[in-house]
Design an enzyme around this catalytic site. Sequence first.
Site, mmCIF file in Angstrom:
data_model
loop_
_atom_site.group_PDB
_atom_site.id
_atom_site.type_symbol
_atom_site.label_atom_id
_atom_site.label_comp_id
_atom_site.label_asym_id
_atom_site.label_seq_id
_atom_site.Cartn_x
_atom_site.Cartn_y
_atom_site.Cartn_z
ATOM 1 N N HIS A 45 -0.770 4.558 7.372
ATOM 2 C CA HIS A 45 -0.078 5.148 6.220
ATOM 3 C C HIS A 45 0.307 6.597 6.422
ATOM 4 C CE1 HIS A 45 -2.736 1.877 4.653
ATOM 5 N NE2 HIS A 45 -1.585 1.524 4.106
ATOM 6 N N ASP A 90 -3.799 7.925 7.735
ATOM 7 C CA ASP A 90 -4.698 7.006 8.451
ATOM 8 C C ASP A 90 -3.861 6.152 9.395
ATOM 9 O OD1 ASP A 90 -3.637 4.810 7.111
ATOM 10 O OD2 ASP A 90 -5.371 4.512 5.801
ATOM 11 N N SER A 93 0.802 -1.231 0.000
ATOM 12 C CA SER A 93 0.000 0.000 0.000
ATOM 13 C C SER A 93 0.829 1.272 0.000
ATOM 14 C CB SER A 93 -0.935 0.009 1.203
ATOM 15 O OG SER A 93 -0.192 -0.126 2.398
#
Length: 377
Positions: A333, A330, A41
């Site tokens: 991340h 978040d 991610s």
Amino acid sequence: MISFRHMAVAVAVSCLLILTVCQISQAHFNKHIALFVFGDSLYDPGNNNYINTTPEFQANFFPYGESYFNPPSGRFSDGRLIPDFVAELAKLPLIPAYLDPRNKEFVYGANFASGGAGALVESHAGFVVDLKTQLQYFRDLEKQFRQNLGDSEAEQLLSDAVYLFSCGGNDYLSPVGNNESILYPYTHEEYVGMVIGNLTDVFKGIHERGGRKIGIVTVPPIGCWPSVRAGRPDNTCSEEIDIIVSLHNQELSQKLQELENQLEGFMYAKYDLNTAIRKRMKNPSKYGFKVGDSACCGSGPFGGIYSCGGKRGVKEFKLCKNASDYFFFDSNHPNEVASQQFANMFWNGDSSVTSPYNLKALFKGKQLPTSSGKLDL
Ligand SMILES: *[C@@H]1O[C@H](CO)[C@@H](O)[C@H](O)[C@H]1NC(C)=O
Ligand SMILES: *[C@@H]1O[C@H](CO)[C@@H](O)[C@H](O)[C@H]1NC(C)=O
Ligand SMILES: *[C@@H]1O[C@H](CO)[C@@H](O)[C@H](O)[C@H]1NC(C)=O
């Protein structure tokens, strides 16, 4: 040593004399260096929008992307990611998601990364594109390049290209384990050995297809991620994860040095993302952040409940006013500002942060056709 630019000038000058032959080589010298992106991610530009998965592994909804993309692209951030800034520094357009059906040509490269993916196929199996499948997609693309560009141009493109990696974090976050060790029944050494072994197989797979230049980031200090802290009864960092991640990063360094000796022409830039993140978490204001340990978007302690966007079971979530203020966008991340700082260091950094090369050297250096493995810088 004749520099790249001097060679281009020399070619241009001689082209005045012998036009046709030189038009071809001039085109070659002006050509861009392609960028291929693999991993998780930290790099996924939205591939997971196109697979059958759950919102836990997607970020194509508000407020993701709010600082840069409208509509949200699927990046796990308020804005751009490290590969986006690297592409800009390399004077390339944004490198497109391989699985986005709108993309077909990929002449500037392709991004195969998938949020939640690890080096092991078991990590979040069924919800992500694992690293082996990412390599398979790259092989498919190689065949397409050979068909469209011809063998010699395709080979030149692949050997000049830079291959970016971010991988490993999910292999250590996804196992359940027990109260002795999160990696049970494996020892730390065994499990890290499998992760590095599988990562190495993919480096070798790229090398077999003609790839030479790898750029990779170390695994971040995920033991202190807001999501990990929120999941622990005392909200402390996980020392065990910390220890495993250090072991991984040590083994990675060693393996890359070995590969440099084993694989013809192999060269790499390893960026110490782990240290860069630690510094920002510890001393956020020094790097322009107001908050270093809590997420801008989420709920619970440290904003660590992974609820940003309200689509992952928990509907309620808090969103900070200005995402630039929080190192974490978040609970898992970093924000866009942080990604830009990382990309700049990865690109330009000296050997204390990026070694043995930085990305700029990999992009500017011409891969010599000999077996020396040396760059003409
Ligand atoms: C976990 O801890 C409990 C209580 O501390 C203990 O009874 C149990 O055997 C442990 N389980 C494992 C699998 O180690
Ligand atoms: C790759 O991972 C699998 C588990 O998914 C493991 O069985 C295998 O030994 C690993 N390969 C290497 C080379 O370590
Ligand atoms: C957010 O904060 C940054 C840095 O403190 C500042 O430059 C920017 O103008 C702010 N944006 C908004 C919308 O307030």
